[in-house]
Design a protein around this motif. Structure first.
Motif, short mmCIF file in Angstrom:
data_model
loop_
_atom_site.label_atom_id
_atom_site.label_comp_id
_atom_site.label_asym_id
_atom_site.label_seq_id
_atom_site.Cartn_x
_atom_site.Cartn_y
_atom_site.Cartn_z
N MET A 164 0.86 -1.18 0.00
CA MET A 164 0.00 0.00 0.00
C MET A 164 0.89 1.23 0.00
O MET A 164 2.08 1.15 0.33
CB MET A 164 -0.94 0.00 1.20
N CYS A 165 0.33 2.36 -0.39
CA CYS A 165 1.16 3.56 -0.51
C CYS A 165 1.75 3.97 0.83
O CYS A 165 2.79 4.61 0.88
CB CYS A 165 0.37 4.70 -1.14
N GLU A 166 1.09 3.58 1.94
CA GLU A 166 1.57 3.96 3.26
C GLU A 166 2.77 3.13 3.72
O GLU A 166 3.38 3.44 4.74
CB GLU A 166 0.44 3.82 4.29
N LEU A 167 3.09 2.06 3.00
CA LEU A 167 4.21 1.18 3.35
C LEU A 167 5.30 1.25 2.30
O LEU A 167 5.01 1.44 1.11
CB LEU A 167 3.73 -0.27 3.47
N LEU A 168 6.54 1.04 2.72
CA LEU A 168 7.65 0.96 1.77
C LEU A 168 8.15 -0.48 1.63
O LEU A 168 9.22 -0.72 1.08
CB LEU A 168 8.80 1.88 2.19
N SER A 169 7.37 -1.43 2.12
CA SER A 169 7.70 -2.86 1.95
C SER A 169 6.46 -3.59 1.48
O SER A 169 5.33 -3.10 1.61
CB SER A 169 8.19 -3.47 3.27
N GLN A 170 6.67 -4.77 0.91
CA GLN A 170 5.58 -5.59 0.40
C GLN A 170 5.73 -7.02 0.91
O GLN A 170 6.81 -7.44 1.32
CB GLN A 170 5.56 -5.64 -1.14
N ALA A 171 4.62 -7.74 0.84
CA ALA A 171 4.63 -9.18 1.09
C ALA A 171 4.04 -9.85 -0.15
O ALA A 171 3.21 -9.26 -0.85
CB ALA A 171 3.82 -9.53 2.33
N TYR A 172 4.46 -11.09 -0.42
CA TYR A 172 3.96 -11.84 -1.57
C TYR A 172 3.38 -13.16 -1.08
O TYR A 172 3.94 -13.81 -0.19
CB TYR A 172 5.07 -12.09 -2.58
N SER A 173 2.26 -13.57 -1.70
CA SER A 173 1.61 -14.80 -1.27
C SER A 173 2.14 -15.99 -2.04
O SER A 173 2.56 -15.89 -3.19
CB SER A 173 0.09 -14.70 -1.45
N ASP A 174 2.09 -17.16 -1.39
CA ASP A 174 2.47 -18.41 -2.03
C ASP A 174 1.23 -19.07 -2.63
O ASP A 174 0.14 -18.49 -2.67
CB ASP A 174 3.17 -19.34 -1.02
N ARG A 175 1.39 -20.30 -3.09
CA ARG A 175 0.28 -20.98 -3.75
C ARG A 175 -0.87 -21.29 -2.79
O ARG A 175 -1.98 -21.59 -3.23
CB ARG A 175 0.76 -22.26 -4.43
N ASN A 176 -0.64 -21.18 -1.49
CA ASN A 176 -1.69 -21.41 -0.50
C ASN A 176 -2.37 -20.12 -0.07
O ASN A 176 -3.20 -20.12 0.83
CB ASN A 176 -1.10 -22.11 0.73
N GLY A 177 -2.00 -19.01 -0.71
CA GLY A 177 -2.60 -17.73 -0.37
C GLY A 177 -2.06 -17.10 0.89
O GLY A 177 -2.65 -16.15 1.41
N LEU A 178 -0.94 -17.60 1.40
CA LEU A 178 -0.32 -17.08 2.62
C LEU A 178 0.81 -16.12 2.26
O LEU A 178 1.65 -16.45 1.40
CB LEU A 178 0.20 -18.22 3.48
N PHE A 179 0.84 -14.98 2.92
CA PHE A 179 1.83 -13.95 2.60
C PHE A 179 3.09 -14.12 3.44
O PHE A 179 3.02 -14.26 4.66
CB PHE A 179 1.24 -12.56 2.83
N GLU A 180 4.23 -14.07 2.75
CA GLU A 180 5.54 -14.12 3.41
C GLU A 180 6.13 -12.71 3.43
O GLU A 180 5.98 -11.93 2.49
CB GLU A 180 6.46 -15.08 2.67
N LEU A 181 6.85 -12.41 4.50
CA LEU A 181 7.34 -11.06 4.73
C LEU A 181 8.86 -10.99 4.61
O LEU A 181 9.56 -11.95 4.92
CB LEU A 181 6.95 -10.60 6.14
N PRO A 182 9.38 -9.82 4.22
CA PRO A 182 10.84 -9.62 4.28
C PRO A 182 11.28 -9.51 5.74
O PRO A 182 10.45 -9.27 6.63
CB PRO A 182 11.04 -8.31 3.52
N PRO A 183 12.57 -9.65 6.02
CA PRO A 183 13.05 -9.70 7.41
C PRO A 183 12.79 -8.43 8.22
O PRO A 183 12.76 -8.48 9.45
CB PRO A 183 14.56 -9.94 7.26
N TRP A 184 12.59 -7.29 7.56
CA TRP A 184 12.40 -6.02 8.27
C TRP A 184 10.92 -5.65 8.40
O TRP A 184 10.57 -4.52 8.71
CB TRP A 184 13.14 -4.89 7.56
N MET A 185 10.05 -6.63 8.25
CA MET A 185 8.61 -6.39 8.32
C MET A 185 7.97 -7.46 9.20
O MET A 185 8.35 -8.63 9.14
CB MET A 185 8.02 -6.44 6.90
N ARG A 186 7.01 -7.08 10.04
CA ARG A 186 6.29 -8.02 10.88
C ARG A 186 4.80 -7.68 10.87
O ARG A 186 4.40 -6.52 10.69
CB ARG A 186 6.80 -7.98 12.33
N ILE A 187 3.99 -8.71 11.10
CA ILE A 187 2.55 -8.57 11.22
C ILE A 187 2.13 -9.02 12.61
O ILE A 187 2.59 -10.05 13.11
CB ILE A 187 1.81 -9.44 10.18
N SER A 188 1.24 -8.26 13.25
CA SER A 188 0.57 -8.72 14.46
C SER A 188 -0.92 -8.47 14.27
O SER A 188 -1.33 -7.68 13.41
CB SER A 188 1.09 -7.98 15.70
N LEU A 189 -1.74 -9.17 15.05
CA LEU A 189 -3.19 -9.04 14.93
C LEU A 189 -3.77 -8.50 16.22
O LEU A 189 -3.35 -8.88 17.31
CB LEU A 189 -3.82 -10.40 14.61
#
Length: 331
Positions: free
Chosen positions: A234-259
């Motif tokens: 998104m424009c508010e972020l300078l990093s991206q995540a990409y999904s695998d064939r299972n629809g799960l997004f993997e992150l670069p080492p300098w990015m984390r997700i919490s819920l």
């Protein structure tokens, strides 16, 4: 700050990430006026771990300039949107940091650029301008060094011809496309076997919204490819995540997700439940690295599965502060 930037892009362990995140937090608390004022309003305890760092509701990017004091703006990225919609704005102080983020991330998940041909179907991003996605794809296309790489906006015939020519080179073929443009292409039932298709976003008012899994199933059937990948950015972020064939997004080492809990933005989820997605993106060094998005997701096997977006009626807690936030300097 160069030393901190270098450490961010050298993160290898959780300890590395935690140390960098806390340092970025302290810098932004001191030097990003909007974030500093937000922290003063919510009065949370001082964090000792990155999971305790408060996240700024993403809506502030529509109403305020999120930028460290004394920094010049090299580039302004704006969100895409339908006509009449207020677009988020992300002033970027150092665009080279963005490139240090997206190039290695792309190659980590999708392979070396000089071994690829990239095709792009991003018509609304091109027409609206100031898109972080277009900036990224421009650079990726250039780094392939292949004359077939490029934007194919008005002619499906020319795109399919280029894909046919690309197959002869033996290189990996990648197609970036906004959702509605991919669905338009799918009506032609093209043969995209062997092409890595990366869907980048929603319908932008061009088609009826549909669940991502349903859309991906429709595209797989029409294209004949194994699966549809997605790019989460998104424009508010300078990093991206990409999904695998299972629809799960993997992150670069300098990015984390919490819920977070849907009705309490300060309560993090510890079990595999659906919650609001908080993003920590340390590439956002000069704006805000800690963003409370309006996406819903689940964590599965350490990866992110997107589940949809908040309905406006579901927004609670901190998001209500957006309406009463009175900070105006640098707005």
């Amino acid at each position: 700050m160069q030393e901190l930037t270098d450490r961010i892009f050298s993160i290898q362990t959780e300890a590395d990430f935690n140390s960098c995140a806390l340092e970025v937090y302290r810098f932004q608390k001191a030097h990003v006026p909007v974030y500093r004022t937000y922290l003063e309003l919510i009065r949370r305890p001082e964090p000792s771990h990155y999971l305790e760092i408060p996240h700024l509701p993403i809506t502030f990017f529509k109403t305020h300039q999120i930028l460290a004091e004394g920094m010049d703006v090299q580039q302004v990225f704006k969100s895409s949107g339908t006509t009449g919609m207020t677009r988020s704005m992300h002033p970027v102080a150092d665009v080279s940091v963005y490139e240090r983020s997206f190039v290695p991330t792309y190659e980590q998940f999708l392979g070396k650029l000089d071994e690829q041909i990239i095709f792009a179907l991003l018509p609304n991003y091109i027409s609206q301008g100031e898109s972080s996605l277009v900036y990224m794809v421009d650079k990726l296309i250039a780094k392939t060094g292949n004359e077939l790489s490029g934007y194919y906006l008005d002619s499906s015939e020319s795109l399919l011809k280029a894909i046919s020519e690309g197959r002869k080179t033996g290189k990996k073929l990648v197609l970036f496309g906004v959702s509605y443009a991919l669905l338009d292409l799918a009506e032609l039932k093209p043969d995209l076997r062997g092409v890595t298709v990366i869907e980048t976003g929603g319908m932008k008012g061009k088609r009826k919204e549909m669940a991502k899994e349903e859309m991906h199933r429709e595209l797989v059937v029409s294209f004949g490819c194994e699966y549809i990948a997605s790019e989460y950015g998104m424009c508010e972020l300078l990093s991206q995540a990409y999904s695998d064939r299972n629809g799960l997004f993997e992150l670069p080492p300098w990015m984390r997700i919490s819920l977070r809990e849907v009705n309490d933005p300060f309560e993090l989820l510890t079990k595999e439940k659906t919650g609001g997605v908080n993003v920590t993106d340390l590439a956002n060094l000069y704006s805000c690295a800690f963003i409370e998005t309006q996406d819903l997701g689940r964590i599965e096997n350490g990866k992110l599965r997107l589940m949809g977006r908040f309905d406006h009626s579901d927004v609670r807690g901190c998001n209500l502060l957006v309406g009463s936030f009175t900070y105006t300097a640098n707005a």
